[in-house]
Write an enzyme that holds these catalytic residues in place. Structure first.
Site, PDB file in Angstrom:
ATOM      1  N   GLY A 149     -40.390  33.210 -26.643  1.00 34.88           N
ATOM      2  CA  GLY A 149     -41.180  34.354 -26.209  1.00 34.88           C
ATOM      3  C   GLY A 149     -42.480  34.414 -26.998  1.00 34.88           C
ATOM      4  O   GLY A 149     -42.602  33.842 -28.091  1.00 34.88           O
ATOM      5  N   CYS A 150     -43.456  35.133 -26.457  1.00 33.59           N
ATOM      6  CA  CYS A 150     -44.776  35.172 -27.094  1.00 33.59           C
ATOM      7  C   CYS A 150     -44.743  35.882 -28.446  1.00 33.59           C
ATOM      8  O   CYS A 150     -45.291  35.375 -29.443  1.00 33.59           O
ATOM      9  CB  CYS A 150     -45.794  35.823 -26.167  1.00 33.59           C
ATOM     10  SG  CYS A 150     -45.308  37.437 -25.497  1.00 33.59           S
ATOM     11  N   TYR A 151     -44.108  37.032 -28.511  1.00 34.47           N
ATOM     12  CA  TYR A 151     -44.006  37.735 -29.792  1.00 34.47           C
ATOM     13  C   TYR A 151     -43.255  36.912 -30.838  1.00 34.47           C
ATOM     14  O   TYR A 151     -43.682  36.835 -31.997  1.00 34.47           O
ATOM     15  CB  TYR A 151     -43.319  39.079 -29.619  1.00 34.47           C
ATOM     16  CG  TYR A 151     -44.156  40.196 -29.044  1.00 34.47           C
ATOM     17  CD1 TYR A 151     -45.323  40.630 -29.673  1.00 34.47           C
ATOM     18  CD2 TYR A 151     -43.764  40.866 -27.881  1.00 34.47           C
ATOM     19  CE1 TYR A 151     -46.075  41.677 -29.164  1.00 34.47           C
ATOM     20  CE2 TYR A 151     -44.513  41.916 -27.362  1.00 34.47           C
ATOM     21  CZ  TYR A 151     -45.670  42.323 -28.003  1.00 34.47           C
ATOM     22  OH  TYR A 151     -46.413  43.368 -27.505  1.00 34.47           O
TER      23      TYR A 151
END
Length: 346
Positions: A149-151
Site C-alpha cells: 500500500g502507498c502509506y
C-alpha cells in the site's frame, strides 16, 4: 521483451502503469482490461497517453487481456484481484497484485480488516511482499508479488533503519501521514473528495483503524529480533493531487546519537537506487512523478525521540512505479529500467 498485461487499466494506478511501461525499453504491452472502457484504447480514457504504445484495445475479460502476457499487473479492487490471480498463475504467468489481497499472510487478519473471507488463502504462503528495499532477493524468485500500500511504503521506508539497527527503545511508532486526493482512487464519486470539500481543508480519517496499519506492523516486526512493532497511524487528506508525506516518531534507545542515526540510514539504504537519504526534511514536490522516496531522520535530544520523515509520489513509488520495480527484479532486468524519470518541478 517482457510481454505485460494491465488489468484495471482505467484507474489512476492503471494509467500510471501504462505511462511507465510504455517507455520501458524491455517491455511490450500486449493486453489491457477494463470493464468501463471495453472496446476502447486506454488513451480515450486518459488522453495524455495518446501516442505512446498504449494503443491496445481494452477488453472486459482479464484472462483474454493476459492471453499473450508473461506477467499481469492487477490494478483492481481487493477481493476481485485474488480471483483473477489464481487462473493466471495456473497458466504460468507471473502476477503483481496492486490490491491488498496478498499483503497479509493470515487469512483471519485479512477477514478482520477487509470484512470478507479471502478468495484464495492457499496462495498466501507463497506471496512475497513487494517492497524491493527489504525483499529484493525473494522478489527475484517469486511468481506472485503483493505490491505494498502507498502509506506502508512511506512509513516503512521512513523508519526501517531505526528498527533494523536496534536504535529504538521500544517497538512502537507514531505515523502521522498526509496524502494527496488521488490516493482515494478514481472509480467512486465521494463527497469529501469534491473540490469544494477538499480544497483549503485537511481531513483526518480512519485514525488508528486504517487497513494499512497491519501491513506496517508486519513488515516492521520482521526487522526486530523479538516483540511486535505497533503503529499508531493517523492518515490525513490534504488538498493536493499527488504525494504522501510521512512524519514518524520513535523513542530512541538510551545513548543513541545523531551520528548513529545518520550512519544507520546511510548503511541501510546503500545500493538502494530509489531511496535518497537527504540532509534536510523532504517535500512531496521533490519526488513528484518519480519512483523516488526521499528520507531524513534526526534525533531530538530534548525528548529522546527520533523524528523520521519520508516523501513519495503515492501513484508511483506508492503504487505503479514500485510495481514496475518489482517486475524488473522478477525478470532479471536492471532495477531502474523504465523508472529513470526525473521528478517534475515545480
Amino acid at each position: 521483451m517482457v510481454k505485460v498485461a494491465v488489468i484495471g487499466a482505467a484507474g489512476y494506478t492503471g494509467a500510471e502503469l501504462i505511462r511507465l511501461l510504455a517507455r520501458h525499453p524491455e517491455v511490450e504491452i500486449v493486453g489491457l482490461a477494463s470493464r468501463s472502457q471495453a472496446g476502447r484504447p486506454a488513451w480515450e480514457a486518459f488522453p495524455h497517453l495518446e501516442g505512446c504504445s498504449a494503443d491496445v484495445i481494452c477488453t472486459a475479460d482479464p484472462l483474454e487481456a493476459a492471453a499473450e502476457a508473461d506477467v499481469a499487473f492487477l490494478a483492481v479492487e481487493h477481493g476481485r484481484a485474488a480471483k483473477i490471480a489464481a487462473p493466471l498463475l495456473e497458466r504460468g504467468l507471473k502476477v503483481i497484485d496492486l490490491s491488498a489481497d496478498f499483503r497479509l499472510k493470515d487469512p483471519e487478519v485479512y477477514k478482520r480488516w477487509y470484512k470478507a473471507d479471502h478468495p484464495h488463502p492457499e496462495l498466501l504462503p507463497e506471496a512475497v511482499y513487494g517492497l524491493p528495499e527489504l525483499h529484493a532477493e525473494k522478489i527475484r524468485a517469486a511468481r506472485l508479488v503483493a505490491n505494498p500500500g502507498c502509506y506502508p511504503v512511506a512509513v516503512i521506508l521512513a523508519v526501517a533503519p531505526i528498527f533494523a539497527r536496534g536504535l529504538a527503545a521500544e517497538p512502537f511508532v507514531v505515523a502521522d501521514c498526509k496524502s494527496g486526493i488521488s490516493g482515494a482512487g478514481r472509480s467512486r464519486l465521494q463527497v469529501p473528495y469534491l473540490f469544494s470539500e477538499a480544497n483549503e481543508n485537511v481531513r483526518p480519517y480512519s485514525v488508528a483503524k486504517h487497513r494499512h496499519a497491519p501491513e506496517m506492523e508486519d513488515e516492521l516486526t520482521s526487522l526486530v529480533p523479538q516483540g511486535v512493532v505497533r503503529v499508531l497511524f493517523c492518515p490525513q487528506v490534504v488538498p493536493m493531487t499527488r504525494g504522501i508525506l510521512a512524519c514518524c516518531y520513535v523513542k530512541a534507545r538510551e545513548g543513541v546519537t545523531q551520528a548513529e542515526v545518520e550512519r544507520a540510514y546511510a548503511e541501510f539504504y546503500r545500493g538502494k537506487p530509489f531511496v535518497r537519504v537527504k540532509d534536510d526534511w523532504p517535500q512531496t514536490k521533490w519526488v513528484l512523478g518519480s519512483n523516488y522516496c526521499d528520507v531524513h531522520a534526526e534525533l531530538d535530544p530534548e525528548t529522546g525521540y527520533i523524528v523520521a520523515c519520508s516523501a513519495i509520489d503515492n501513484l508511483v513509488k506508492g503504487a505503479s512505479g514500485n510495481a514496475v520495480q518489482n517486475m524488473n527484479l522478477m525478470f532479471g532486468l536492471p532495477e531502474t529500467a523504465g523508472l529513470d524519470v526525473v521528478p517534475l518541478y515545480p
